[in-house]
Design an enzyme around this catalytic site. Structure first.
Site, PDB file in Angstrom:
ATOM      1  N   SER A  10       0.823  -1.215   0.000  1.00 18.04           N
ATOM      2  CA  SER A  10       0.000   0.000   0.000  1.00 18.04           C
ATOM      3  C   SER A  10       0.854   1.260   0.000  1.00 18.04           C
ATOM      4  O   SER A  10       0.368   2.343  -0.331  1.00 18.04           O
ATOM      5  CB  SER A  10      -0.938   0.011   1.207  1.00 18.04           C
TER       6      SER A  10
ATOM      7  N   CYS B 120      -1.752   0.761  10.489  1.00 15.08           N
ATOM      8  CA  CYS B 120      -1.184  -0.592  10.547  1.00 15.08           C
ATOM      9  C   CYS B 120      -1.179  -1.280   9.176  1.00 15.08           C
ATOM     10  O   CYS B 120      -2.162  -1.180   8.445  1.00 15.08           O
ATOM     11  CB  CYS B 120      -1.993  -1.406  11.550  1.00 15.08           C
ATOM     12  N   PRO B 121      -0.097  -1.955   8.763  1.00 12.04           N
ATOM     13  CA  PRO B 121       1.185  -2.117   9.474  1.00 12.04           C
ATOM     14  C   PRO B 121       2.196  -0.994   9.216  1.00 12.04           C
ATOM     15  O   PRO B 121       3.294  -1.023   9.727  1.00 12.04           O
ATOM     16  CB  PRO B 121       1.705  -3.439   8.908  1.00 12.04           C
ATOM     17  N   GLY B 122       1.818  -0.016   8.351  1.00 14.92           N
ATOM     18  CA  GLY B 122       2.695   1.135   8.187  1.00 14.92           C
ATOM     19  C   GLY B 122       3.113   1.457   6.771  1.00 14.92           C
ATOM     20  O   GLY B 122       4.105   2.150   6.557  1.00 14.92           O
ATOM     21  N   GLY B 123       2.362   0.977   5.775  1.00 20.02           N
ATOM     22  CA  GLY B 123       2.727   1.251   4.384  1.00 20.02           C
ATOM     23  C   GLY B 123       2.751   2.729   4.058  1.00 20.02           C
ATOM     24  O   GLY B 123       3.679   3.221   3.404  1.00 20.02           O
TER      25      GLY B 123
ATOM     26  N   ASP C  31      -9.247   4.187  18.106  1.00 15.99           N
ATOM     27  CA  ASP C  31     -10.078   4.272  16.905  1.00 15.99           C
ATOM     28  C   ASP C  31      -9.737   5.549  16.139  1.00 15.99           C
ATOM     29  O   ASP C  31      -9.704   6.638  16.714  1.00 15.99           O
ATOM     30  CB  ASP C  31     -11.549   4.280  17.334  1.00 15.99           C
TER      31      ASP C  31
ATOM     32  N   ASP D 262      -6.073   5.617   5.124  1.00 15.63           N
ATOM     33  CA  ASP D 262      -6.427   4.519   4.218  1.00 15.63           C
ATOM     34  C   ASP D 262      -7.258   3.487   4.985  1.00 15.63           C
ATOM     35  O   ASP D 262      -6.949   2.306   4.974  1.00 15.63           O
ATOM     36  CB  ASP D 262      -5.156   3.890   3.628  1.00 15.63           C
TER      37      ASP D 262
ATOM     38  N   LYS E   8     -13.087   4.064  -0.264  1.00 14.42           N
ATOM     39  CA  LYS E   8     -13.393   2.727  -0.773  1.00 14.42           C
ATOM     40  C   LYS E   8     -14.735   2.764  -1.503  1.00 14.42           C
ATOM     41  O   LYS E   8     -15.711   3.330  -0.999  1.00 14.42           O
ATOM     42  CB  LYS E   8     -13.445   1.719   0.370  1.00 14.42           C
TER      43      LYS E   8
END
Length: 363
Positions: free
Chosen positions: A190, A223-226, A262, A279, A308
């Site tokens: 990502s 998460c995970p940090g792209g 959150d 994202d 999305k």
């Protein structure tokens, strides 16, 4: 010239067609889109001769979401002989007085598996085609970035469209696709979405001031940090907001703070955040409203986020969400610049960029 060619992602021809129909009508150019299922392109057929050139000149390419590239079609060739494809092209174009002298040549294909098999041929064909066009005076002897771009789009080995785009109103990338390499140490693929967004939305000459080291950023749904990876690579400090775990490689940089909360409830304790990126897999209307809330409160100066898309009614959803967001910002007296694009690295989503032009004190 009555046809405008638009490249798009395979499977999004319907959305591209709906968009060009709307945009052309706004410019009082009338016609209809010709859609070929999963072809990776749309042809807009204008009723009036010369209207394709008008669209290529006056329809702001950056305002198109689903088109990767657009050019006015001067001629279509359906049965080019394999032993000599150049002569018929030169003969036909030589009869068209309105065809401009171009400063660059791109021989491309739509972005489909079938069409991309022609790319090797396109590369080989480029040199002799370039020499022939220069010999006919259709292409300058030296590349000139200020002149129109000559496009040849092959959809089959003997079938192509010839035309041109204006250099101030097109994608500067071959096939409309930035060529990016996946960094081996990035936590997820990502990361390429945000890198592409920087290339598409922010002029390279402004990177040093708008993507500079020492800035603070917030990544919602990190998460995970792209996406965080891109910010860290630019020596920014990042608030990473996600209940999941971040990649150890990013935690070890000392540039990020991980908040396991959150993304819709997080509020930055620092009031010097420049960038907000997001994202999250959420309903697009909800994400768009959240981005608007951050901007009207002065919590960030620029944002890049993904929306999305639903399985059906994708174009309508995009129009509604962006229009609602614009209205929300305008009602709160926020001046802004908004761009949206269905990027190459996007799938069932679009990417939106907003730069706040007002001076808003965080509150």
């Amino acid at each position: 010239m009555k046809q405008l060619m638009l490249y798009c992602r395979q499977g999004f021809e319907k959305e591209c067609a709906g968009e060009i129909q709307d945009k052309a009508t706004q410019l009082e150019v009338y016609g209809f889109p010709r859609v070929f299922k999963n072809a990776g392109y749309v042809l807009f057929e204008c009723y009036q001769d010369g209207d394709a050139d008008k669209l290529a000149r006056e329809l702001d390419f950056n305002a198109l979401i689903f088109a990767r590239q657009m050019f006015a079609v001067a001629a279509e060739f359906t049965e080019l002989p394999s032993e000599d494809r150049i002569s018929p092209i030169l003969a036909e174009l030589g009869e068209i007085d309105a065809f401009p002298v171009c400063g660059d040549l791109r021989i491309e294909t739509p972005d489909t598996n079938e069409a991309k098999e022609l790319l090797k041929f396109c590369r080989k064909f480029t040199v002799p085609m370039r020499q022939a066009l220069r010999g006919k005076g259709l292409l300058l002897a030296k590349e000139n970035a200020k002149k129109p771009v000559f496009h040849l789009c092959f959809v089959a080995s003997g079938h192509c469209f010839a035309g041109y785009s204006y250099s101030h109103n097109n994608s500067r990338f071959f096939m409309g696709i930035p060529r990016l390499k996946f960094p081996a140490d990035a936590p997820s693929r990502s990361t390429l979405k945000l890198e592409e967004a920087f290339h598409v939305f922010i002029p390279r000459e402004e990177w040093d001031t708008r993507l500079s080291s020492g800035m603070w950023a917030v990544d919602l749904g990190a998460c995970p940090g792209g996406w965080t990876y891109q910010l860290v690579q630019r020596s920014m400090f990042v608030h990473c907001v996600d209940n999941g775990m971040m990649a150890d490689s990013l935690m070890e940089t000392g540039q990020i703070k991980h908040h396991m909360v959150d993304g819709f409830k997080f509020e930055p304790d620092r009031k010097n955040v420049t960038w907000l990126v997001c994202d999250m897999v959420e309903k697009p209307a909800r994400v768009a409203h959240l981005m608007g809330e951050w901007l009207i409160k002065g919590w960030a100066k620029e944002t890049i986020f993904n929306l999305k898309l639903p399985m059906k009614g994708r174009y309508d959803e995009v129009l509604q969400d962006i229009e609602n967001l614009k209205t929300f910002l305008i009602e709160n007296k926020v001046k802004f610049k908004l761009q949206a694009k269905h990027l190459y690295h996007d799938r069932e989503e679009i990417t939106v960029h907003i730069q706040v032009l007002s001076n808003i004190s965080p509150h």
